[in-house]
Design a protein around this motif. Structure first.
Motif, PDB file in Angstrom:
ATOM      1  N   SER A  27       8.575  -1.812   3.803  1.00 31.23           N
ATOM      2  CA  SER A  27       7.129  -1.987   3.890  1.00 31.23           C
ATOM      3  C   SER A  27       6.449  -0.661   4.200  1.00 31.23           C
ATOM      4  CB  SER A  27       6.794  -3.026   4.970  1.00 31.23           C
ATOM      5  OG  SER A  27       5.413  -3.098   5.180  1.00 31.23           O
ATOM      6  N   GLN A  28       6.998   0.067   5.170  1.00 23.87           N
ATOM      7  CA  GLN A  28       6.431   1.372   5.528  1.00 23.87           C
ATOM      8  C   GLN A  28       6.683   2.411   4.445  1.00 23.87           C
ATOM      9  OE1 GLN A  28       8.291   2.018   9.319  1.00 23.87           O
ATOM     10  NE2 GLN A  28       6.736   0.859  10.420  1.00 23.87           N
ATOM     11  N   LEU A  29       7.880   2.417   3.866  1.00 28.43           N
ATOM     12  CA  LEU A  29       8.213   3.391   2.832  1.00 28.43           C
ATOM     13  C   LEU A  29       7.310   3.244   1.609  1.00 28.43           C
ATOM     14  CD1 LEU A  29      10.343   5.632   2.024  1.00 28.43           C
ATOM     15  CD2 LEU A  29      11.506   3.790   0.787  1.00 28.43           C
ATOM     16  N   LEU A  30       7.073   2.005   1.186  1.00 31.93           N
ATOM     17  CA  LEU A  30       6.334   1.751  -0.051  1.00 31.93           C
ATOM     18  C   LEU A  30       4.852   1.456   0.155  1.00 31.93           C
ATOM     19  CD1 LEU A  30       9.024  -0.517  -1.741  1.00 31.93           C
ATOM     20  CD2 LEU A  30       8.603   1.920  -2.134  1.00 31.93           C
ATOM     21  N   GLY A  31       4.466   1.176   1.397  1.00 33.76           N
ATOM     22  CA  GLY A  31       3.083   0.786   1.647  1.00 33.76           C
ATOM     23  C   GLY A  31       2.796  -0.634   1.187  1.00 33.76           C
ATOM     24  N   TRP A  32       3.835  -1.456   1.103  1.00 34.15           N
ATOM     25  CA  TRP A  32       3.690  -2.859   0.720  1.00 34.15           C
ATOM     26  C   TRP A  32       3.676  -3.716   1.978  1.00 34.15           C
ATOM     27  CZ3 TRP A  32       7.764  -3.995  -3.664  1.00 34.15           C
ATOM     28  CH2 TRP A  32       7.512  -3.185  -4.767  1.00 34.15           C
ATOM     29  N   PRO A  33       2.805  -4.709   2.046  1.00 32.46           N
ATOM     30  CA  PRO A  33       2.788  -5.565   3.232  1.00 32.46           C
ATOM     31  C   PRO A  33       3.980  -6.537   3.268  1.00 32.46           C
ATOM     32  CG  PRO A  33       1.212  -6.367   1.623  1.00 32.46           C
ATOM     33  CD  PRO A  33       1.762  -5.063   1.085  1.00 32.46           C
ATOM     34  N   ILE A  34       4.309  -6.943   4.473  1.00 32.29           N
ATOM     35  CA  ILE A  34       5.276  -8.029   4.645  1.00 32.29           C
ATOM     36  C   ILE A  34       4.497  -9.316   4.410  1.00 32.29           C
ATOM     37  CG2 ILE A  34       6.787  -9.245   6.260  1.00 32.29           C
ATOM     38  CD1 ILE A  34       7.331  -6.499   7.570  1.00 32.29           C
ATOM     39  N   GLY A  35       4.866 -10.024   3.352  1.00 34.01           N
ATOM     40  CA  GLY A  35       4.116 -11.218   2.961  1.00 34.01           C
ATOM     41  C   GLY A  35       4.628 -12.500   3.578  1.00 34.01           C
ATOM     42  N   HIS A  36       5.875 -12.479   4.039  1.00 33.00           N
ATOM     43  CA  HIS A  36       6.460 -13.677   4.630  1.00 33.00           C
ATOM     44  C   HIS A  36       7.654 -13.254   5.472  1.00 33.00           C
ATOM     45  CE1 HIS A  36       7.717 -17.874   4.962  1.00 33.00           C
ATOM     46  NE2 HIS A  36       8.961 -17.434   4.750  1.00 33.00           N
ATOM     47  N   GLU A  37       7.794 -13.910   6.613  1.00 33.44           N
ATOM     48  CA  GLU A  37       8.948 -13.661   7.466  1.00 33.44           C
ATOM     49  C   GLU A  37       9.302 -14.942   8.207  1.00 33.44           C
ATOM     50  OE1 GLU A  37      10.300 -10.630  11.039  1.00 33.44           O
ATOM     51  OE2 GLU A  37       8.508 -10.181   9.871  1.00 33.44           O
TER      52      GLU A  37
END
Length: 130
Positions: A27-37
């Motif tokens: 998430s941090q590397l790509l700038g993508w949000p965590i959408g589900h956990e």
């Protein structure tokens, strides 16, 4: 795929000893949000429609070895990410918890190892158009 419809998810599932931690790294590397956990699963994606990286709990996880070695767990897949500045991208990935692999087969590609032990590549094209 003819049966695929708009809104259906698609992506890649990656085994990890700690899915939430690995999801935070990517998430941090790509700038993508965590959408589900949830326990045992975490998902990152650039947008709700995907593509997704699904990180799944793997009991007895054995990290792959890079470069491949006889008798060791082989990498079954890896991610390639194109970057605009190779040195800067490597430094950022290392700051987030990746390690630089000892074997580097190409001048314009850096193989790194994510916190769970999966290899991934940062690739610099050089022409800036891609």
């Amino acid at each position: 795929m003819r049966s695929r419809r708009s809104g259906m998810w698609w992506g890649t599932a990656i085994e990890a000893p700690d899915p939430a931690a690995l999801a935070r790294f990517y998430s941090q590397l790509l700038g993508w949000p965590i959408g589900h956990e949830e326990p045992g699963t975490a998902i990152v994606a650039p947008a709700p429609e995907g593509p997704y990286f699904v990180f799944q709990q793997a009991e007895g996880f054995r990290a792959p070895v890079w470069p491949p070695a006889d008798g060791e767990q082989r990498p079954m897949m890896h991610f390639d990410f194109q970057v605009g500045d190779l040195d800067e991208a490597v430094a950022e990935a290392i700051e987030l918890g990746a390690t630089l692999a000892s074997h580097q087969p190409q001048e314009n590609v850096r193989v790194l190892i994510d916190p769970a032990g999966h290899p991934f590549c940062l690739c610099f094209d050089g022409d800036g158009d891609s």
